[in-house]
Design a protein around this motif. Structure first.
Motif, PDB file in Angstrom:
ATOM      1  N   PRO A  15       0.808  -1.237   0.000  1.00 29.36           N
ATOM      2  CA  PRO A  15       0.000   0.000   0.000  1.00 29.36           C
ATOM      3  C   PRO A  15       0.835   1.279   0.000  1.00 29.36           C
ATOM      4  O   PRO A  15       0.303   2.351   0.239  1.00 29.36           O
ATOM      5  CB  PRO A  15      -0.746  -0.113   1.326  1.00 29.36           C
ATOM      6  N   MET A  16       2.142   1.142  -0.288  1.00 30.44           N
ATOM      7  CA  MET A  16       3.032   2.299  -0.136  1.00 30.44           C
ATOM      8  C   MET A  16       2.653   3.516  -0.989  1.00 30.44           C
ATOM      9  O   MET A  16       2.704   4.637  -0.490  1.00 30.44           O
ATOM     10  CB  MET A  16       4.479   1.895  -0.416  1.00 30.44           C
ATOM     11  N   PRO A  17       2.304   3.348  -2.276  1.00 29.63           N
ATOM     12  CA  PRO A  17       1.968   4.553  -3.044  1.00 29.63           C
ATOM     13  C   PRO A  17       0.817   5.357  -2.421  1.00 29.63           C
ATOM     14  O   PRO A  17       0.867   6.595  -2.387  1.00 29.63           O
ATOM     15  CB  PRO A  17       1.583   4.003  -4.427  1.00 29.63           C
ATOM     16  N   ILE A  18      -0.171   4.641  -1.878  1.00 32.15           N
ATOM     17  CA  ILE A  18      -1.310   5.335  -1.264  1.00 32.15           C
ATOM     18  C   ILE A  18      -0.889   6.015   0.038  1.00 32.15           C
ATOM     19  O   ILE A  18      -1.220   7.176   0.296  1.00 32.15           O
ATOM     20  CB  ILE A  18      -2.461   4.325  -0.987  1.00 32.15           C
ATOM     21  N   VAL A  19      -0.118   5.288   0.845  1.00 33.33           N
ATOM     22  CA  VAL A  19       0.318   5.855   2.130  1.00 33.33           C
ATOM     23  C   VAL A  19       1.189   7.092   1.887  1.00 33.33           C
ATOM     24  O   VAL A  19       1.020   8.127   2.528  1.00 33.33           O
ATOM     25  CB  VAL A  19       1.077   4.793   2.958  1.00 33.33           C
ATOM     26  N   LYS A  20       2.121   6.986   0.936  1.00 27.84           N
ATOM     27  CA  LYS A  20       3.012   8.128   0.659  1.00 27.84           C
ATOM     28  C   LYS A  20       2.241   9.294   0.047  1.00 27.84           C
ATOM     29  O   LYS A  20       2.551  10.459   0.330  1.00 27.84           O
ATOM     30  CB  LYS A  20       4.131   7.687  -0.289  1.00 27.84           C
ATOM     31  N   THR A  21       1.254   8.982  -0.783  1.00 27.68           N
ATOM     32  CA  THR A  21       0.436  10.051  -1.380  1.00 27.68           C
ATOM     33  C   THR A  21      -0.342  10.774  -0.283  1.00 27.68           C
ATOM     34  O   THR A  21      -0.415  12.003  -0.262  1.00 27.68           O
ATOM     35  CB  THR A  21      -0.543   9.474  -2.427  1.00 27.68           C
ATOM     36  N   ARG A  22      -0.877   9.977   0.635  1.00 28.02           N
ATOM     37  CA  ARG A  22      -1.622  10.559   1.748  1.00 28.02           C
ATOM     38  C   ARG A  22      -0.729  11.503   2.556  1.00 28.02           C
ATOM     39  O   ARG A  22      -1.125  12.625   2.886  1.00 28.02           O
ATOM     40  CB  ARG A  22      -2.165   9.428   2.623  1.00 28.02           C
ATOM     41  N   ASN A  23       0.499  11.035   2.846  1.00 29.57           N
ATOM     42  CA  ASN A  23       1.412  11.849   3.639  1.00 29.57           C
ATOM     43  C   ASN A  23       1.829  13.114   2.886  1.00 29.57           C
ATOM     44  O   ASN A  23       1.923  14.190   3.470  1.00 29.57           O
ATOM     45  CB  ASN A  23       2.643  11.032   4.038  1.00 29.57           C
ATOM     46  N   ALA A  24       2.070  12.968   1.591  1.00 26.19           N
ATOM     47  CA  ALA A  24       2.467  14.134   0.784  1.00 26.19           C
ATOM     48  C   ALA A  24       1.314  15.133   0.702  1.00 26.19           C
ATOM     49  O   ALA A  24       1.528  16.348   0.748  1.00 26.19           O
ATOM     50  CB  ALA A  24       2.879  13.678  -0.615  1.00 26.19           C
ATOM     51  N   GLY A  42      -1.562  -1.422  -9.750  1.00 29.27           N
ATOM     52  CA  GLY A  42      -2.784  -1.343  -8.936  1.00 29.27           C
ATOM     53  C   GLY A  42      -3.114   0.080  -8.539  1.00 29.27           C
ATOM     54  O   GLY A  42      -4.259   0.403  -8.244  1.00 29.27           O
ATOM     55  N   ALA A  43      -2.087   0.935  -8.537  1.00 28.31           N
ATOM     56  CA  ALA A  43      -2.280   2.313  -8.081  1.00 28.31           C
ATOM     57  C   ALA A  43      -3.180   3.089  -9.028  1.00 28.31           C
ATOM     58  O   ALA A  43      -3.799   4.078  -8.646  1.00 28.31           O
ATOM     59  CB  ALA A  43      -0.934   3.021  -7.944  1.00 28.31           C
ATOM     60  N   LYS A  44      -3.266   2.624 -10.268  1.00 31.27           N
ATOM     61  CA  LYS A  44      -4.079   3.322 -11.258  1.00 31.27           C
ATOM     62  C   LYS A  44      -5.522   3.432 -10.761  1.00 31.27           C
ATOM     63  O   LYS A  44      -6.102   4.515 -10.740  1.00 31.27           O
ATOM     64  CB  LYS A  44      -4.019   2.529 -12.575  1.00 31.27           C
ATOM     65  N   ALA A  45      -6.066   2.306 -10.356  1.00 29.02           N
ATOM     66  CA  ALA A  45      -7.434   2.311  -9.826  1.00 29.02           C
ATOM     67  C   ALA A  45      -7.461   2.842  -8.397  1.00 29.02           C
ATOM     68  O   ALA A  45      -8.372   3.576  -8.015  1.00 29.02           O
ATOM     69  CB  ALA A  45      -8.009   0.899  -9.865  1.00 29.02           C
ATOM     70  N   ASP A  46      -6.424   2.492  -7.631  1.00 27.38           N
ATOM     71  CA  ASP A  46      -6.393   2.859  -6.210  1.00 27.38           C
ATOM     72  C   ASP A  46      -6.307   4.365  -5.992  1.00 27.38           C
ATOM     73  O   ASP A  46      -7.016   4.921  -5.153  1.00 27.38           O
ATOM     74  CB  ASP A  46      -5.185   2.195  -5.535  1.00 27.38           C
ATOM     75  N   LEU A  47      -5.420   5.020  -6.717  1.00 31.53           N
ATOM     76  CA  LEU A  47      -5.258   6.466  -6.524  1.00 31.53           C
ATOM     77  C   LEU A  47      -6.506   7.214  -6.969  1.00 31.53           C
ATOM     78  O   LEU A  47      -6.878   8.228  -6.372  1.00 31.53           O
ATOM     79  CB  LEU A  47      -4.030   6.980  -7.281  1.00 31.53           C
ATOM     80  N   THR A  48      -7.145   6.703  -8.010  1.00 35.65           N
ATOM     81  CA  THR A  48      -8.386   7.316  -8.484  1.00 35.65           C
ATOM     82  C   THR A  48      -9.447   7.235  -7.381  1.00 35.65           C
ATOM     83  O   THR A  48     -10.103   8.225  -7.051  1.00 35.65           O
ATOM     84  CB  THR A  48      -8.883   6.581  -9.752  1.00 35.65           C
TER      85      THR A  48
ATOM     86  N   ALA B  24      -5.366  -2.391   6.492  1.00 35.61           N
ATOM     87  CA  ALA B  24      -5.400  -1.436   7.603  1.00 35.61           C
ATOM     88  C   ALA B  24      -4.710  -0.119   7.234  1.00 35.61           C
ATOM     89  O   ALA B  24      -5.247   0.959   7.486  1.00 35.61           O
ATOM     90  CB  ALA B  24      -4.746  -2.047   8.840  1.00 35.61           C
ATOM     91  N   THR B  25      -3.526  -0.207   6.612  1.00 30.93           N
ATOM     92  CA  THR B  25      -2.818   1.035   6.264  1.00 30.93           C
ATOM     93  C   THR B  25      -3.538   1.771   5.137  1.00 30.93           C
ATOM     94  O   THR B  25      -3.605   2.998   5.150  1.00 30.93           O
ATOM     95  CB  THR B  25      -1.351   0.776   5.854  1.00 30.93           C
ATOM     96  N   ASN B  71       9.096  -5.933  -4.356  1.00 31.37           N
ATOM     97  CA  ASN B  71       9.511  -4.833  -3.487  1.00 31.37           C
ATOM     98  C   ASN B  71       8.419  -4.491  -2.470  1.00 31.37           C
ATOM     99  O   ASN B  71       8.095  -3.326  -2.244  1.00 31.37           O
ATOM    100  CB  ASN B  71       9.877  -3.605  -4.337  1.00 31.37           C
ATOM    101  N   VAL B  72       7.853  -5.528  -1.897  1.00 33.15           N
ATOM    102  CA  VAL B  72       6.806  -5.370  -0.888  1.00 33.15           C
ATOM    103  C   VAL B  72       7.472  -4.979   0.432  1.00 33.15           C
ATOM    104  O   VAL B  72       8.502  -5.545   0.791  1.00 33.15           O
ATOM    105  CB  VAL B  72       6.046  -6.715  -0.735  1.00 33.15           C
TER     106      VAL B  72
END
Lengths: 75, 131
Positions: A15-24, A42-48, B24-25, B71-72
């Motif tokens: 979930p890093m791209p979402i977490v980092k986007t949230r923080n940014a 997966g971020a394509k749909a997730d970030l949207t 969760a995250t 790279n998880v």
């Protein structure tokens, strides 16, 4: 498009791209634009979905050789 | 209004850990209020030592390479991130008693509670998940 903030999330997986986007986005002011680059397919749909749920506006989304670029305006 | 996500973690393998901590995250990063109730084998996921080296399911050991290549993030990293995002960790008191575990056996910042502690949180939840 010109962004006020930039986030490099290349090579990171969910979930890093979402977490980092949230923080940014926390650092940005309302109305400012955040540019995010990611290689997570997966971020394509997730970030949207993330932008929509947070009341942000997805202004532009492009793909170039496996790198997805998003411009999101903070709502 | 803030959304609320309530998660029960009752299994202790590395696949289980990713299911629990990724959801969760992601929920916390979407500004949900999140609590996870760790019970039975799920306690492994926040155990100080066990969480550092959670097992792959039997016969699935070859996926270790897939985790590296994708790279998880490592589980301890996800635990830290979840806590930074405000995810509450609740360890099940009854299971701890059965397994002879103390609060100090777990990562910092958890709380210990019973089923009712979780239910009080979960009854107002918009999303409820069990892993």
């Amino acid at each position: 498009m010109k962004a006020d903030h930039y986030l490099d999330a290349i090579g990171l997986s969910c979930p890093m791209p979402i977490v980092k986007t949230r923080n940014a986005m926390k650092e940005a002011e309302t109305g400012e634009i955040l540019e995010v680059k990611t290689t997570d397919k997966g971020a394509k749909a997730d970030l949207t979905a993330w932008a929509k749920s947070g009341g942000h506006e997805l202004l532009e989304q492009t793909e170039d050789e496996g790198v997805f670029t998003f411009f999101i305006r903070k709502g | 209004m803030t959304n609320r996500t309530a998660i029960i973690a009752s299994n202790g393998g590395i696949f289980d850990a990713y299911k629990v901590f990724n959801i969760a995250t992601a929920a916390a990063a979407s500004e949900h209020e999140v609590a996870i109730f760790f019970t039975f084998e799920g306690l492994n996921l926040i155990h100080r030592e066990a969480s550092q080296q959670l097992p792959l399911p039997e016969g699935k050991e070859h996926f270790a390479e897939g985790f590296r290549q994708a790279n998880v993030p490592a589980i301890p990293e996800l635990i830290g991130m979840a806590q930074e995002l405000g995810v509450q960790f609740i360890a099940c008191q009854m299971t701890m008693d059965v397994m002879g575990l103390a609060e100090t056996d777990f990562v910092d910042g958890i709380s210990v509670g019973g089923a009712v502690t979780f239910l009080e949180f979960a009854k107002e939840a918009d999303v409820t998940l069990t892993f």
